[in-house]
Structures are given as C-alpha cells and as structure tokens.
Design a protein around this motif. Structure first.
Motif, PDB file in Angstrom:
ATOM      1  N   VAL A   3      29.796 -36.545  43.141  1.00 42.33           N
ATOM      2  CA  VAL A   3      30.919 -37.315  42.585  1.00 42.33           C
ATOM      3  C   VAL A   3      30.987 -37.113  41.068  1.00 42.33           C
ATOM      4  CG1 VAL A   3      31.877 -39.632  42.291  1.00 42.33           C
ATOM      5  CG2 VAL A   3      30.833 -38.978  44.464  1.00 42.33           C
ATOM      6  N   THR A   4      29.848 -37.054  40.402  1.00 40.95           N
ATOM      7  CA  THR A   4      29.863 -36.833  38.951  1.00 40.95           C
ATOM      8  C   THR A   4      30.335 -35.421  38.620  1.00 40.95           C
ATOM      9  OG1 THR A   4      27.536 -36.128  38.827  1.00 40.95           O
ATOM     10  CG2 THR A   4      27.976 -38.493  38.616  1.00 40.95           C
ATOM     11  N   ILE A   5      29.999 -34.461  39.479  1.00 37.61           N
ATOM     12  CA  ILE A   5      30.476 -33.098  39.266  1.00 37.61           C
ATOM     13  C   ILE A   5      31.987 -33.041  39.459  1.00 37.61           C
ATOM     14  CG2 ILE A   5      30.307 -30.690  40.030  1.00 37.61           C
ATOM     15  CD1 ILE A   5      27.399 -31.373  40.895  1.00 37.61           C
ATOM     16  N   GLU A   6      32.494 -33.785  40.440  1.00 41.82           N
ATOM     17  CA  GLU A   6      33.946 -33.862  40.631  1.00 41.82           C
ATOM     18  C   GLU A   6      34.626 -34.459  39.396  1.00 41.82           C
ATOM     19  OE1 GLU A   6      34.942 -34.503  45.282  1.00 41.82           O
ATOM     20  OE2 GLU A   6      33.991 -36.180  44.272  1.00 41.82           O
ATOM     21  N   ALA A  28      31.162 -25.936  28.138  1.00 45.80           N
ATOM     22  CA  ALA A  28      31.625 -26.907  29.137  1.00 45.80           C
ATOM     23  C   ALA A  28      31.745 -26.228  30.497  1.00 45.80           C
ATOM     24  CB  ALA A  28      32.956 -27.518  28.717  1.00 45.80           C
ATOM     25  N   ARG A  29      32.295 -25.031  30.516  1.00 46.53           N
ATOM     26  CA  ARG A  29      32.397 -24.275  31.778  1.00 46.53           C
ATOM     27  C   ARG A  29      31.004 -23.982  32.343  1.00 46.53           C
ATOM     28  NH1 ARG A  29      36.466 -21.048  28.905  1.00 46.53           N
ATOM     29  NH2 ARG A  29      38.497 -21.759  29.607  1.00 46.53           N
ATOM     30  N   ALA A  30      30.110 -23.553  31.472  1.00 44.80           N
ATOM     31  CA  ALA A  30      28.752 -23.230  31.922  1.00 44.80           C
ATOM     32  C   ALA A  30      28.044 -24.465  32.471  1.00 44.80           C
ATOM     33  CB  ALA A  30      27.946 -22.627  30.771  1.00 44.80           C
ATOM     34  N   GLY A  31      28.187 -25.594  31.796  1.00 45.39           N
ATOM     35  CA  GLY A  31      27.551 -26.825  32.267  1.00 45.39           C
ATOM     36  C   GLY A  31      28.075 -27.247  33.618  1.00 45.39           C
ATOM     37  N   HIS A  32      29.387 -27.170  33.788  1.00 45.34           N
ATOM     38  CA  HIS A  32      30.011 -27.575  35.051  1.00 45.34           C
ATOM     39  C   HIS A  32      29.626 -26.611  36.179  1.00 45.34           C
ATOM     40  CE1 HIS A  32      32.847 -29.643  37.568  1.00 45.34           C
ATOM     41  NE2 HIS A  32      33.462 -28.507  37.853  1.00 45.34           N
ATOM     42  N   ALA A  33      29.676 -25.325  35.910  1.00 45.64           N
ATOM     43  CA  ALA A  33      29.341 -24.334  36.941  1.00 45.64           C
ATOM     44  C   ALA A  33      27.880 -24.428  37.359  1.00 45.64           C
ATOM     45  CB  ALA A  33      29.653 -22.931  36.427  1.00 45.64           C
ATOM     46  N   LEU A  64      23.551 -25.378  41.113  1.00 43.68           N
ATOM     47  CA  LEU A  64      22.177 -25.868  41.250  1.00 43.68           C
ATOM     48  C   LEU A  64      22.071 -27.058  42.191  1.00 43.68           C
ATOM     49  CD1 LEU A  64      20.862 -25.348  37.609  1.00 43.68           C
ATOM     50  CD2 LEU A  64      20.385 -23.975  39.651  1.00 43.68           C
ATOM     51  N   VAL A  65      23.111 -27.866  42.289  1.00 47.15           N
ATOM     52  CA  VAL A  65      23.105 -28.955  43.265  1.00 47.15           C
ATOM     53  C   VAL A  65      23.133 -28.373  44.680  1.00 47.15           C
ATOM     54  CG1 VAL A  65      24.570 -30.787  44.234  1.00 47.15           C
ATOM     55  CG2 VAL A  65      23.947 -30.828  41.835  1.00 47.15           C
ATOM     56  N   THR A  66      23.927 -27.344  44.888  1.00 51.61           N
ATOM     57  CA  THR A  66      23.957 -26.681  46.193  1.00 51.61           C
ATOM     58  C   THR A  66      22.597 -26.083  46.521  1.00 51.61           C
ATOM     59  OG1 THR A  66      26.303 -26.201  45.900  1.00 51.61           O
ATOM     60  CG2 THR A  66      25.129 -24.923  47.567  1.00 51.61           C
ATOM     61  N   LEU A  67      21.994 -25.398  45.560  1.00 45.09           N
ATOM     62  CA  LEU A  67      20.657 -24.843  45.756  1.00 45.09           C
ATOM     63  C   LEU A  67      19.649 -25.953  46.034  1.00 45.09           C
ATOM     64  CD1 LEU A  67      18.689 -22.442  45.783  1.00 45.09           C
ATOM     65  CD2 LEU A  67      18.506 -22.706  43.287  1.00 45.09           C
ATOM     66  N   SER A 107      22.721 -28.552  33.172  1.00 44.64           N
ATOM     67  CA  SER A 107      24.109 -28.946  32.894  1.00 44.64           C
ATOM     68  C   SER A 107      24.176 -29.910  31.707  1.00 44.64           C
ATOM     69  CB  SER A 107      24.774 -29.533  34.135  1.00 44.64           C
ATOM     70  OG  SER A 107      24.070 -30.658  34.602  1.00 44.64           O
ATOM     71  N   ALA A 108      23.289 -30.880  31.656  1.00 43.59           N
ATOM     72  CA  ALA A 108      23.280 -31.813  30.524  1.00 43.59           C
ATOM     73  C   ALA A 108      22.988 -31.084  29.214  1.00 43.59           C
ATOM     74  CB  ALA A 108      22.242 -32.911  30.751  1.00 43.59           C
TER      75      ALA A 108
END
Length: 139
Positions: free
Chosen positions: A22-25, A49-54, A59-62, A95-96
C-alpha cells in the motif's frame, strides 16, 4: 495437488510485506505527480525518486519469494530469522535511502549523506540472498 504451507515465521513476514505494498502504491501516485511536473524537482531528484520507487517494488516482490525459499532450507534460529528478514529490510533501506539522500532545499544535484542507507540496504540484500542461497545448497 500438493498445497504450499508456509512456516509461521514466513507467513508472518509475508503478511507484513504484503501490507507494505500500500505504501508503494502511494509512492506511485507521487511518481505520477512528478512525471506530470506537479512537483518541482531537479533531474537528479527525479531519477532518485524513480530508483527508490522501482527498488521498493522489486525488492518487496523478491522478499515474498525469499519467504517461500527460506522454508525450503534447513536454516533455523538466528540464521533462519536473519535470512528471512534481511531481504525485506533491504527493500526498506534501499528505497528509503534513495528518497532521503535526494531531499533538501534548492538545486539538489547530488546525494547527501543519507546515501549510506542505500549501501546498508545493499549489504542487507547481499546477506539475505547469500544466507538463503547457502541454506538451499546445504538443505
């Protein structure tokens, strides 16, 4: 048909990781504002910003995959828990780190000292995948 049964540790961590999506969304809505030009950022800040989001999404999927793989190892105790938690921790740190290291006032064109958080995340990622990889090979 064989069903997949996660260990309690993997089920708990996977549940928490799924909730972070949800935070990624929310970050995705911010990325849309950046792309549309609604948020004034330098090219450097946009790229971070793009790199952090991607990195968060990948990494969440992994992290979710690693929970299943952790259950296929014979790792327990410290090694089991640290192997399970290191990749989700890397998702947060990397990401942070990208977001925090590009914050500031004025014309920001290079990362600030918070870039170290990205490197801490990279170390956590390496530790997690090495631990789980060795655990899978030894199982």
């Amino acid at each position: 048909m064989q069903t997949l049964a996660l260990s309690d540790a993997s089920r708990y961590i996977a549940g928490v990781v799924l909730l972070t999506i949800v935070t990624i969304e929310f970050g995705g809505t911010f990325m849309v504002r950046i792309v549309r030009g609604s948020v004034p950022l330098t090219d450097f800040q946009k790229s971070f910003a793009r790199a952090g989001h991607a990195h968060a999404g990948v990494l969440v999927t992994l992290s979710l995959v690693c929970q299943v793989l952790a259950d296929a190892t014979s790792l327990s105790g410290f090694w089991g828990w640290s192997g399970r938690i290191a990749v989700p921790l890397a998702a947060v740190l990397v990401s942070a780190g990208f977001f925090a290291s590009s914050m500031g006032r004025g014309e920001i064109t290079q990362p600030n000292r918070f870039i170290m958080v990205v490197w801490a995340g990279a170390a956590s990622l390496a530790y997690g995948v090495i631990t789980l990889g060795v655990g899978l090979l030894a199982a």
